[in-house]
Scaffold this active site. Structure first.
Site, PDB file in Angstrom:
ATOM      1  N   CYS A   1       0.831  -1.126  -0.031  1.00  0.00           N
ATOM      2  CA  CYS A   1      -0.045   0.122   0.035  1.00  0.00           C
ATOM      3  C   CYS A   1       0.878   1.286  -0.005  1.00  0.00           C
ATOM      4  CB  CYS A   1      -0.715  -0.095   1.122  1.00  0.00           C
ATOM      5  SG  CYS A   1       0.064   0.730   2.465  1.00  0.00           S
TER       6      CYS A   1
ATOM      7  N   TRP B   1      -3.680  -2.615  -0.693  1.00  0.00           N
ATOM      8  CA  TRP B   1      -3.564  -3.744  -1.445  1.00  0.00           C
ATOM      9  C   TRP B   1      -3.747  -4.661  -0.522  1.00  0.00           C
ATOM     10  CZ3 TRP B   1      -0.367  -8.089  -1.731  1.00  0.00           C
ATOM     11  CH2 TRP B   1      -0.755  -8.741  -2.978  1.00  0.00           C
TER      12      TRP B   1
ATOM     13  N   GLY C   1       1.976  -3.563   4.869  1.00  0.00           N
ATOM     14  CA  GLY C   1       2.828  -4.790   5.104  1.00  0.00           C
ATOM     15  C   GLY C   1       2.023  -5.884   5.913  1.00  0.00           C
TER      16      GLY C   1
ATOM     17  N   GLU D   1       9.016 -12.501 -21.034  1.00  0.00           N
ATOM     18  CA  GLU D   1       8.654 -11.231 -20.501  1.00  0.00           C
ATOM     19  C   GLU D   1       7.457 -10.613 -21.271  1.00  0.00           C
ATOM     20  OE1 GLU D   1       9.257  -9.181 -18.264  1.00  0.00           O
ATOM     21  OE2 GLU D   1       8.562  -7.119 -18.888  1.00  0.00           O
TER      22      GLU D   1
ATOM     23  N   LYS E   1       3.855  -9.625 -19.759  1.00  0.00           N
ATOM     24  CA  LYS E   1       3.332  -8.359 -19.976  1.00  0.00           C
ATOM     25  C   LYS E   1       1.902  -8.384 -20.456  1.00  0.00           C
ATOM     26  CE  LYS E   1       5.445  -6.358 -18.991  1.00  0.00           C
ATOM     27  NZ  LYS E   1       6.278  -5.878 -17.683  1.00  0.00           N
TER      28      LYS E   1
ATOM     29  N   HIS F   1       8.154 -30.624 -27.342  1.00  0.00           N
ATOM     30  CA  HIS F   1       8.072 -31.462 -26.574  1.00  0.00           C
ATOM     31  C   HIS F   1       6.930 -31.452 -25.568  1.00  0.00           C
ATOM     32  CE1 HIS F   1      12.419 -32.622 -27.266  1.00  0.00           C
ATOM     33  NE2 HIS F   1      12.638 -31.197 -27.328  1.00  0.00           N
TER      34      HIS F   1
ATOM     35  N   LYS G   1       2.714  -2.046  -7.976  1.00  0.00           N
ATOM     36  CA  LYS G   1       3.974  -1.844  -8.460  1.00  0.00           C
ATOM     37  C   LYS G   1       5.294  -2.239  -7.564  1.00  0.00           C
ATOM     38  CE  LYS G   1       6.546   0.621 -11.649  1.00  0.00           C
ATOM     39  NZ  LYS G   1       6.525  -0.316 -12.792  1.00  0.00           N
TER      40      LYS G   1
HETATM   41  C1  AGP Z   1       6.354  -6.179 -13.819  1.00  0.00           C
HETATM   42  O1  AGP Z   1       5.657  -5.700 -14.929  1.00  0.00           O
HETATM   43  C2  AGP Z   1       5.729  -6.795 -12.666  1.00  0.00           C
HETATM   44  N1  AGP Z   1       4.857  -5.623 -12.274  1.00  0.00           N
HETATM   45  C3  AGP Z   1       6.620  -7.503 -11.559  1.00  0.00           C
HETATM   46  O2  AGP Z   1       6.860  -8.706 -12.357  1.00  0.00           O
HETATM   47  C4  AGP Z   1       7.852  -6.942 -11.331  1.00  0.00           C
HETATM   48  O3  AGP Z   1       8.845  -6.858 -12.325  1.00  0.00           O
HETATM   49  C5  AGP Z   1       8.186  -7.558 -10.053  1.00  0.00           C
HETATM   50  O4  AGP Z   1       7.266  -7.346  -8.973  1.00  0.00           O
HETATM   51  C6  AGP Z   1       9.781  -7.004  -9.515  1.00  0.00           C
HETATM   52  O5  AGP Z   1       9.752  -5.881  -9.023  1.00  0.00           O
HETATM   53  P1  AGP Z   1      11.084  -5.009  -8.869  1.00  0.00           P
HETATM   54  O6  AGP Z   1      11.709  -4.843 -10.053  1.00  0.00           O
HETATM   55  O7  AGP Z   1      10.695  -3.626  -8.352  1.00  0.00           O
HETATM   56  O8  AGP Z   1      11.823  -5.777  -7.795  1.00  0.00           O
HETATM   57  N1  GLU Z   2      -1.911  -6.463   5.696  1.00  0.00           N
HETATM   58  C1  GLU Z   2      -2.625  -5.199   5.763  1.00  0.00           C
HETATM   59  C2  GLU Z   2      -4.282  -5.553   5.081  1.00  0.00           C
HETATM   60  O1  GLU Z   2      -4.326  -6.352   4.423  1.00  0.00           O
HETATM   61  C3  GLU Z   2      -2.153  -4.013   4.908  1.00  0.00           C
HETATM   62  C4  GLU Z   2      -1.811  -4.396   3.374  1.00  0.00           C
HETATM   63  C5  GLU Z   2      -1.411  -3.256   2.699  1.00  0.00           C
HETATM   64  O2  GLU Z   2       0.027  -3.055   2.670  1.00  0.00           O
HETATM   65  O3  GLU Z   2      -2.050  -2.535   1.866  1.00  0.00           O
HETATM   66  O4  GLU Z   2      -4.831  -4.620   5.453  1.00  0.00           O
END
Ligand code: AGP
Ligand code: GLU
Length: 612
Positions: free
Chosen positions: A2, A77, A104, A485, A489, A508, A607
């Site tokens: 988040c 998230w 987290g 990749e 995507k 295969h 992200k």
């Molecule tokens: C990429 O399009 C993805 N959203 C995802 O796979 C990303 O590459 C992965 O989470 C790793 O992220 P980072 O490069 O920030 O470590």
């Molecule tokens: N674990 C928390 C939840 O599910 C925080 C998730 C987050 O980082 O958005 O609400």
């Protein structure tokens, strides 16, 4: 994952500021949001909603216009509990005194919940976060000192957290706490701000304090004091950040993903700037300088996730072919729990666009513990991986807002190629080969510009496949990871199922899937293996499969085989896979747009993956 944003000010600022901050952080999570504000009369107001804050109606935001001395918000998230209004943050303790937003996972939330329930606390949400609010509230009953109670609380929590904490009995301050999830404090004139990343702060202030793990900040409008979890002052002072805010603006582009694909000629130029050293036929990377001229690793281990892992797989070809260095590429999430043998002389590369990926960070720590030399290859300046590595090579891709990696991926490839040239020149690569590679790297941005001209052709091709439910992507050698990749995507942004394969593996098993309904994207720009790929494509053709081929200009082997041929300029075999990536990005983008998908913030994704 988040986003957290908050401020402490003089009472004339309205929580709309938090709305603005959260919009900038929305790429981190966007299933629901919430804001808590507190005015001088100690009235707490909490507003929550399901969905994106950027899509919230003005009426919904009306309540956030009244000034408040402090406010903090969260764009979620979900990890624990579905994205509904009750589970949206902030969460408030039973007595109402403590309000918390959290990024987290609290791993011991079950035990803590049982303990608190046995003491009479009633939980409203399904989140792991709610335990934090009640636990702090409870600890305040045992000790009346807030800092003591906060210390007890954070030491009891297991897992990863970035927190903003409000105590309504202290209406002039917020607490920002960090263990494993990023948090930055911005110091501005007459107000201080809290944010999950420095980018969201940059339009307000360039003076920031990056919290380290095991640290909290007491944030008032006059300033910030930092402490460790045992309440000892850590004396952090603000540092100046260089972030170009204008570079993150959408401009005339319809989506960030499109803008970021079009940024590539410039982002590639920025990755190369000042690094190619023709006089020595090598590449000079400042991040390697402090290891000394004599630093010569024997082998490479790349730790990464997702797209970064795919880039790492291409890097393996670069390191092995150009520098003859044995190279392993590992998913950080697997590496961290494996009792991996790291041989002496191994250079561990932690590869991450965001620099915050929890698994890559943990893998990096594990490698350092085992004595490996670590190098970060990271895009976000000042991110956790960049800071923990101490040395590294920045990607210089600029801020990437779209959740799908595009320009950061091609910059990763370029940085890996530069690293391979650097080590290659130490290990027997000739001046001639070194110069050839530098020439082709120099031409790359201009060639990327030409590849972008295939945009309209690819949009038209996409129209024919808008109803496809599956896709295969194939390539050989360095273009096998490009196939992986391309498939990722497509999955991410269009929700079409796709699989990437080494072209020769088709027979295969996966060739059983070939029918006219299963399109295959063939990536074949490397001259040395062209004929082999052509045979693989024949096999698809013979079974009625439809083919979209991405090939170099001078290659006509696919014209009679493929239903659509997208050409990229002919380039060095080590560089052409970078060019071939761009049409795969455009294809995913156009299919997603035609299918009405939210390309910049695809469902279920975020992200920056700061949880395991
Ligand atoms: C990429 O399009 C993805 N959203 C995802 O796979 C990303 O590459 C992965 O989470 C790793 O992220 P980072 O490069 O920030 O470590
Ligand atoms: N674990 C928390 C939840 O599910 C925080 C998730 C987050 O980082 O958005 O609400």
């Amino acid at each position: 994952m988040c986003g957290i944003f908050g401020y402490v000010a003089n009472g004339h600022v309205s929580p709309e500021l938090v709305v603005d901050g959260l919009r900038r952080l929305e790429y981190r999570g966007y299933d629901s949001w919430g804001i808590a504000s507190l005015n001088a009369g100690q009235d707490v107001q909490i507003t929550k909603a399901v969905g994106k804050i950027s899509k919230t109606s003005p009426e919904q935001l009306d309540r956030l216009r009244d000034p408040a001395t402090l406010a903090m918000g969260h764009t979620r998230w979900a990890t624990h509990g579905e994205p509904n209004e009750t589970n949206a943050h902030p969460h408030r303790s039973q007595s109402g005194r403590i309000v918390v937003v959290h990024n987290g996972i609290i791993e011991n939330h079950r035990e803590l919940r049982h303990l608190l329930e046995s003491e009479g606390y009633v939980f409203k949400s399904q989140t792991d976060t709610e335990v934090i609010a009640h636990l702090l509230d409870r600890n305040l009953r045992y000790t009346h000192r807030f800092d003591e109670a906060l210390s007890l609380t954070v030491l009891e929590l297991k897992g990863a957290f970035g927190l903003a904490v409000m105590d309504i009995q202290q209406p002039d301050r917020l607490f920002a706490v960090r263990l494993g999830s990023p948090l930055v404090v911005g110091v501005d004139d007459g107000r201080c701000l809290i944010s999950s990343d420095a980018n969201a702060l940059a339009i307000y202030t360039k003076q920031v304090i990056y919290l380290d793990d095991g640290e909290w900040a007491e944030v008032t409008r006059e300033g910030v004091t930092t402490y460790d979890f045992h309440r000892a002052a850590t004396g952090k002072i603000a540092e100046q950040i260089e972030i170009d805010v204008a570079a993150s603006e959408l401009g005339s582009f319809r989506h960030y993903m499109l803008k970021e694909m079009y940024d590539q000629p410039e982002s590639l130029r920025n990755a190369l700037r000042g690094r190619l050293q023709r006089s020595e036929a090598t590449v000079r990377l400042a991040g390697l300088d402090d290891l000394g001229e004599r630093y010569r690793p024997e082998r490479v281990k790349i730790l990464a996730c997702g797209s970064s892992w795919h880039a790492g797989l291409v890097g393996r070809y670069f390191f092995e072919e150009l520098a003859r260095m044995p190279t392993e590429v590992e998913y950080s999430s697997e590496f961290r729990y494996r009792n991996a043998v790291i041989e002496p002389g191994t250079l561990v590369i932690a590869m991450s666009q965001s620099g915050e990926t929890a698994d890559t960070l943990a893998g990096l720590r594990e490698s350092k513990r085992r004595g490996a030399q670590a190098l970060g290859v990271v895009n976000v300046v000042g991110s956790s991986i960049a800071r923990e590595c101490g040395r590294g090579v920045y990607l210089h891709a600029g801020h990437e807002c779209g959740v799908a990696a595009t320009k950061s991926f091609t910059n990763q490839l370029v940085v890996l190629l530069m690293l391979a040239v650097h080590f290659g020149r130490q290990r027997g690569m000739s001046i001639r080969q070194g110069l050839e590679l530098l020439d082709s790297l120099e031409r790359l941005p201009e060639l990327a510009e030409q590849v972008l001209k295939t945009d309209e052709q690819i949009r038209q091709v996409s129209e024919e496949y808008v109803d496809a439910t599956n896709f295969l992507y194939i390539g050989r050698s360095m273009e096998f990871p490009i196939a992986l990749e391309g498939a990722l995507k497509l999955k991410e942004v269009s929700y079409i199922h796709a699989e990437g394969l080494p072209a020769a593996e088709l027979k295969h098993g996966p060739i059983a899937l070939i029918t006219p309904e299963m399109p295959t994207v063939v990536i074949a720009t490397q001259s040395f293996i062209l004929d082999k790929v052509a045979s693989n494509v024949q096999e698809i053709k013979a079974r009625g499969g439809r083919i979209i081929a991405i090939v170099s200009e001078e290659n006509d082997a696919f014209h009679s085989l493929a239903d659509h041929v997208v050409t990229v300029p002919t380039a060095h075999d080590f560089v052409s896979p970078i060019l071939a990536t761009i049409p795969t990005q455009l294809l995913a983008y156009h299919l997603a747009v035609l299918r009405g998908c939210d390309v910049d913030q695809p469902r279920n994704l975020a992200k920056s993956v700061t949880v395991e």
